[in-house]
Design a protein around this motif. Structure first.
Motif, PDB file in Angstrom:
ATOM      1  N   VAL A   1      -5.364   2.143   7.611  1.00  0.00           N
ATOM      2  CA  VAL A   1      -6.842   2.090   7.128  1.00  0.00           C
ATOM      3  C   VAL A   1      -7.041   1.070   5.802  1.00  0.00           C
ATOM      4  CG1 VAL A   1      -7.200   4.125   8.245  1.00  0.00           C
ATOM      5  CG2 VAL A   1      -6.748   4.152   5.607  1.00  0.00           C
ATOM      6  N   SER A   2      -8.076   0.567   5.580  1.00  0.00           N
ATOM      7  CA  SER A   2      -8.508  -0.085   4.380  1.00  0.00           C
ATOM      8  C   SER A   2      -8.243   0.366   3.026  1.00  0.00           C
ATOM      9  CB  SER A   2     -10.042  -0.570   4.531  1.00  0.00           C
ATOM     10  OG  SER A   2     -10.728   0.518   4.150  1.00  0.00           O
ATOM     11  N   ALA A   3      -8.036  -0.328   2.081  1.00  0.00           N
ATOM     12  CA  ALA A   3      -7.915   0.261   0.572  1.00  0.00           C
ATOM     13  C   ALA A   3      -8.826   1.190   0.162  1.00  0.00           C
ATOM     14  CB  ALA A   3      -7.651  -1.009  -0.158  1.00  0.00           C
ATOM     15  N   LYS A   4     -10.048   0.540   0.657  1.00  0.00           N
ATOM     16  CA  LYS A   4     -11.494   1.296   0.216  1.00  0.00           C
ATOM     17  C   LYS A   4     -11.396   2.831   0.656  1.00  0.00           C
ATOM     18  CE  LYS A   4     -16.378   1.099   0.705  1.00  0.00           C
ATOM     19  NZ  LYS A   4     -17.539  -0.011   1.459  1.00  0.00           N
ATOM     20  N   THR A   5     -10.884   2.836   1.847  1.00  0.00           N
ATOM     21  CA  THR A   5     -10.815   4.201   2.765  1.00  0.00           C
ATOM     22  C   THR A   5      -9.939   5.167   1.906  1.00  0.00           C
ATOM     23  OG1 THR A   5     -11.606   3.533   4.608  1.00  0.00           O
ATOM     24  CG2 THR A   5     -10.580   5.290   4.708  1.00  0.00           C
TER      25      THR A   5
ATOM     26  N   MET B   1      -6.689   9.694  -0.001  1.00  0.00           N
ATOM     27  CA  MET B   1      -5.857   9.843   1.254  1.00  0.00           C
ATOM     28  C   MET B   1      -4.352   9.661   0.521  1.00  0.00           C
ATOM     29  SD  MET B   1      -7.351   7.515   4.239  1.00  0.00           S
ATOM     30  CE  MET B   1      -6.158   8.139   5.320  1.00  0.00           C
ATOM     31  N   ASN B   2      -3.493  10.875   0.625  1.00  0.00           N
ATOM     32  CA  ASN B   2      -2.139  10.608  -0.056  1.00  0.00           C
ATOM     33  C   ASN B   2      -1.246   9.912   0.691  1.00  0.00           C
ATOM     34  OD1 ASN B   2      -2.485  12.421  -2.374  1.00  0.00           O
ATOM     35  ND2 ASN B   2      -3.016  13.976  -0.683  1.00  0.00           N
ATOM     36  N   TRP B   3      -0.499   9.293   0.119  1.00  0.00           N
ATOM     37  CA  TRP B   3       1.006   8.900   0.836  1.00  0.00           C
ATOM     38  C   TRP B   3       2.188   9.356  -0.100  1.00  0.00           C
ATOM     39  CZ3 TRP B   3       3.219   3.288  -1.173  1.00  0.00           C
ATOM     40  CH2 TRP B   3       4.195   3.101  -0.564  1.00  0.00           C
TER      41      TRP B   3
ATOM     42  N   GLU C   1      -3.966   7.629 -10.324  1.00  0.00           N
ATOM     43  CA  GLU C   1      -3.080   6.608  -9.585  1.00  0.00           C
ATOM     44  C   GLU C   1      -2.414   6.592  -8.308  1.00  0.00           C
ATOM     45  OE1 GLU C   1      -2.472   9.603 -10.380  1.00  0.00           O
ATOM     46  OE2 GLU C   1      -0.838   9.890 -11.798  1.00  0.00           O
ATOM     47  N   GLN C   2      -2.266   7.681  -7.912  1.00  0.00           N
ATOM     48  CA  GLN C   2      -1.665   7.962  -6.534  1.00  0.00           C
ATOM     49  C   GLN C   2      -2.439   7.504  -5.416  1.00  0.00           C
ATOM     50  OE1 GLN C   2      -1.163  12.132  -6.872  1.00  0.00           O
ATOM     51  NE2 GLN C   2      -2.433  12.454  -5.096  1.00  0.00           N
ATOM     52  N   TYR C   3      -3.741   7.405  -5.523  1.00  0.00           N
ATOM     53  CA  TYR C   3      -4.564   6.863  -4.503  1.00  0.00           C
ATOM     54  C   TYR C   3      -4.604   5.199  -4.511  1.00  0.00           C
ATOM     55  CZ  TYR C   3      -5.568  11.818  -4.033  1.00  0.00           C
ATOM     56  OH  TYR C   3      -5.332  13.081  -3.931  1.00  0.00           O
ATOM     57  N   MET C   4      -4.616   4.797  -5.940  1.00  0.00           N
ATOM     58  CA  MET C   4      -4.585   3.322  -6.224  1.00  0.00           C
ATOM     59  C   MET C   4      -3.174   2.924  -5.624  1.00  0.00           C
ATOM     60  SD  MET C   4      -7.478   3.559  -7.442  1.00  0.00           S
ATOM     61  CE  MET C   4      -7.808   1.555  -7.924  1.00  0.00           C
ATOM     62  N   ILE C   5      -2.237   3.514  -5.856  1.00  0.00           N
ATOM     63  CA  ILE C   5      -1.268   3.050  -5.475  1.00  0.00           C
ATOM     64  C   ILE C   5      -1.090   3.002  -3.761  1.00  0.00           C
ATOM     65  CG2 ILE C   5       1.519   3.649  -5.056  1.00  0.00           C
ATOM     66  CD1 ILE C   5       1.559   4.445  -7.925  1.00  0.00           C
ATOM     67  N   GLY C   6      -1.434   4.059  -3.046  1.00  0.00           N
ATOM     68  CA  GLY C   6      -1.806   4.185  -1.579  1.00  0.00           C
ATOM     69  C   GLY C   6      -2.477   3.042  -1.272  1.00  0.00           C
ATOM     70  N   ALA C   7      -3.543   2.830  -1.915  1.00  0.00           N
ATOM     71  CA  ALA C   7      -4.282   1.400  -1.621  1.00  0.00           C
ATOM     72  C   ALA C   7      -3.499   0.101  -1.703  1.00  0.00           C
ATOM     73  CB  ALA C   7      -5.517   1.440  -2.537  1.00  0.00           C
ATOM     74  N   MET C   8      -2.807  -0.208  -2.633  1.00  0.00           N
ATOM     75  CA  MET C   8      -1.997  -1.301  -3.155  1.00  0.00           C
ATOM     76  C   MET C   8      -1.307  -1.640  -1.767  1.00  0.00           C
ATOM     77  SD  MET C   8      -0.889  -0.917  -7.168  1.00  0.00           S
ATOM     78  CE  MET C   8       0.299  -1.743  -6.796  1.00  0.00           C
TER      79      MET C   8
ATOM     80  N   SER D   1      -1.359  -0.390   1.411  1.00  0.00           N
ATOM     81  CA  SER D   1      -2.042  -0.273   2.692  1.00  0.00           C
ATOM     82  C   SER D   1      -1.559  -1.515   3.341  1.00  0.00           C
ATOM     83  CB  SER D   1      -3.383   0.247   2.567  1.00  0.00           C
ATOM     84  OG  SER D   1      -4.109  -0.734   1.848  1.00  0.00           O
ATOM     85  N   LYS D   2      -1.650  -1.505   4.652  1.00  0.00           N
ATOM     86  CA  LYS D   2      -0.953  -2.504   5.465  1.00  0.00           C
ATOM     87  C   LYS D   2      -2.028  -3.763   5.226  1.00  0.00           C
ATOM     88  CE  LYS D   2       1.267   0.054   9.019  1.00  0.00           C
ATOM     89  NZ  LYS D   2       1.431   0.439  10.336  1.00  0.00           N
ATOM     90  N   ALA D   3      -3.429  -3.524   5.274  1.00  0.00           N
ATOM     91  CA  ALA D   3      -4.300  -4.812   5.146  1.00  0.00           C
ATOM     92  C   ALA D   3      -4.227  -5.375   3.774  1.00  0.00           C
ATOM     93  CB  ALA D   3      -5.751  -4.375   5.599  1.00  0.00           C
ATOM     94  N   GLU D   4      -4.183  -4.535   2.808  1.00  0.00           N
ATOM     95  CA  GLU D   4      -4.173  -4.985   1.405  1.00  0.00           C
ATOM     96  C   GLU D   4      -2.810  -5.603   1.273  1.00  0.00           C
ATOM     97  OE1 GLU D   4      -6.291  -4.840  -2.544  1.00  0.00           O
ATOM     98  OE2 GLU D   4      -6.673  -4.430  -0.282  1.00  0.00           O
ATOM     99  N   LYS D   5      -1.653  -5.274   1.593  1.00  0.00           N
ATOM    100  CA  LYS D   5      -0.469  -6.032   1.157  1.00  0.00           C
ATOM    101  C   LYS D   5      -0.574  -7.384   1.995  1.00  0.00           C
ATOM    102  CE  LYS D   5       3.695  -4.576   1.228  1.00  0.00           C
ATOM    103  NZ  LYS D   5       4.935  -4.199   1.475  1.00  0.00           N
ATOM    104  N   ILE D   6      -1.176  -7.628   3.195  1.00  0.00           N
ATOM    105  CA  ILE D   6      -1.196  -8.655   3.709  1.00  0.00           C
ATOM    106  C   ILE D   6      -2.046  -9.838   2.817  1.00  0.00           C
ATOM    107  CG2 ILE D   6      -2.196 -10.092   5.875  1.00  0.00           C
ATOM    108  CD1 ILE D   6      -1.372  -7.773   7.391  1.00  0.00           C
ATOM    109  N   ALA D   7      -3.046  -9.285   2.235  1.00  0.00           N
ATOM    110  CA  ALA D   7      -3.908 -10.125   1.423  1.00  0.00           C
ATOM    111  C   ALA D   7      -3.314 -10.130   0.028  1.00  0.00           C
ATOM    112  CB  ALA D   7      -5.378  -9.367   1.222  1.00  0.00           C
ATOM    113  N   TYR D   8      -2.743  -9.225  -0.779  1.00  0.00           N
ATOM    114  CA  TYR D   8      -2.152  -9.163  -1.838  1.00  0.00           C
ATOM    115  C   TYR D   8      -0.599  -8.963  -1.788  1.00  0.00           C
ATOM    116  CZ  TYR D   8      -7.162  -9.815  -2.810  1.00  0.00           C
ATOM    117  OH  TYR D   8      -8.456  -9.966  -2.981  1.00  0.00           O
TER     118      TYR D   8
END
Length: 363
Positions: free
Chosen positions: A265-269, A275-277, A313-320, A322-329
């Motif tokens: 899902v998106s980093a925003k979600t 959402m935990n990873w 921090e744990q949700y920010m890392i999950g967002a960092m 996330s698949k779409a975020e890693k493609i963009a950044y």
């Protein structure tokens, strides 16, 4: 100014509007204090009295306070007080880093709360850790508690009194407050309701970068350990080491996997739904890798802030990651997510898996 106590203590304090990292290393041979003065520029809006304007942008460069904590290193070299060469090339060549900032009592969930008394209970485990431990705090009371706990391993103990205002993780507080004040922003206690709590969680990374750059104990590896991480053995009386697992990938930062995969899902979600990873109680990394990770973490947080997104921090890392975020950044440093294996550690709680995988009692 800070009133000094016996023990190995470094203080980062502030005076007359400027911040002064002051080094006072209380070893058996007292050292003269070394001072390095610096001033923040007016462009750094988050440390001025007024709140930032709504349209202001937060950038990593405008909040680059990490290196100022290390500015004295050009003038003074800190040498290890121990002969630790005997373990430098072993899996015990690891410095443990932890911290406590006094933010009072804060709510957790709908009915419970937590505060300093609970941390006084949990911190007792650190008396038994044989690794070098560096403890950052803004609390004079917790400084003394920690020094008392570590009185039998004083040569492997450093307390650093730090004013929270010099950490970028607290300088973003006005922007965090602004986001949390939006009635439409999701409310998850305390992650998105207590700005100080959120800022504390982000402090792990400038702090561990600071410890890694100092490398007081000439360690190859560093581990962040939450004060409450070993709560299952808070009444322990056995000495133990934290050791680097044999399967650790030295090019990555290790953490415990809580859910099975990175988010599609998106980093925003990820941020808004909490959402935990991975769990964020323990992070393990090689010294230089940790320094690089801390910088990319900061850059990511600033980017999310500018989009009106923030949590712990744990949700920010999950967002960092996330698949779409890693493609963009794309991220230079990846996460090694250790999947809990039943029966391999003395805990059955997956949140504490990596720490107990590293845990080795002294027989």
């Amino acid at each position: 100014m800070v009133g000094w106590r016996s023990g190995n203590t470094v203080a980062l304090t502030e005076s007359s509007g400027a911040r002064f990292p002051e080094l006072s290393d209380h070893t058996s041979k007292p050292q003269p204090a070394v001072q390095a003065q610096f001033m923040f520029t007016s462009s750094n809006s988050y440390i001025q009295n007024e709140a930032p304007k709504n349209n202001s942008k937060t950038t990593a460069s405008s909040l680059s306070t990490d290196d100022t904590m290390l500015s004295y290193l050009s003038e003074a070299e800190i040498r290890n007080v121990n002969d630790l060469g005997r373990w430098f090339n072993t899996n015990r060549s690891l410095t443990v880093v932890t911290a406590f900032f006094d933010i009072g009592n804060y709510p957790r969930g709908s009915k419970s709360s937590r505060g300093p008394d609970k941390y006084k209970q949990w911190i007792r485990v650190f008396a038994w850790i044989q690794n070098p431990v560096i403890f950052y705090t803004d609390s004079e009371e917790f400084e003394q508690i920690f020094l008392d706990l570590r009185q039998n391993v004083t040569s492997n103990t450093k307390v650093i009194r730090v004013s929270r205002e010099i950490l970028w993780s607290f300088q973003i507080k006005p922007k965090v407050e602004q986001i949390f004040a939006n009635p439409k922003y999701p409310k998850h206690k305390p992650y998105t309701t207590v700005p100080n709590y959120t800022c504390v969680t982000h402090s792990k990374f400038p702090i561990i970068a600071d410890a890694a750059k100092r490398n007081i104990y000439t360690s190859k590896y560093f581990a962040w350990v939450d004060i409450g991480y070993f709560r299952e053995i808070e009444n322990a009386t056995n000495k133990f080491w934290l050791e680097v697992p044999s399967e650790f990938d030295q090019t990555r930062i290790a953490a415990t996997q809580i859910f099975n995969s990175k988010h599609s899902v998106s980093a925003k979600t990820v941020i808004k739904l909490s959402m935990n990873w991975i769990g964020a109680g323990v992070f393990l990394g090689e010294r230089d890798v940790f320094i690089r990770f801390a910088e990319q973490y900061k850059q990511s947080v600033m980017r999310f802030l500018n989009k009106g997104l923030i949590s712990v921090e744990q949700y920010m890392i999950g967002a960092m990651y996330s698949k779409a975020e890693k493609i963009a950044y794309p991220q230079r440093v990846e996460i090694q997510d250790f999947k809990p294996i039943n029966g391999r550690t003395k805990t059955t709680d997956p949140w504490f898996y990596l720490g107990f995988l590293m845990y080795k009692e002294v027989k």
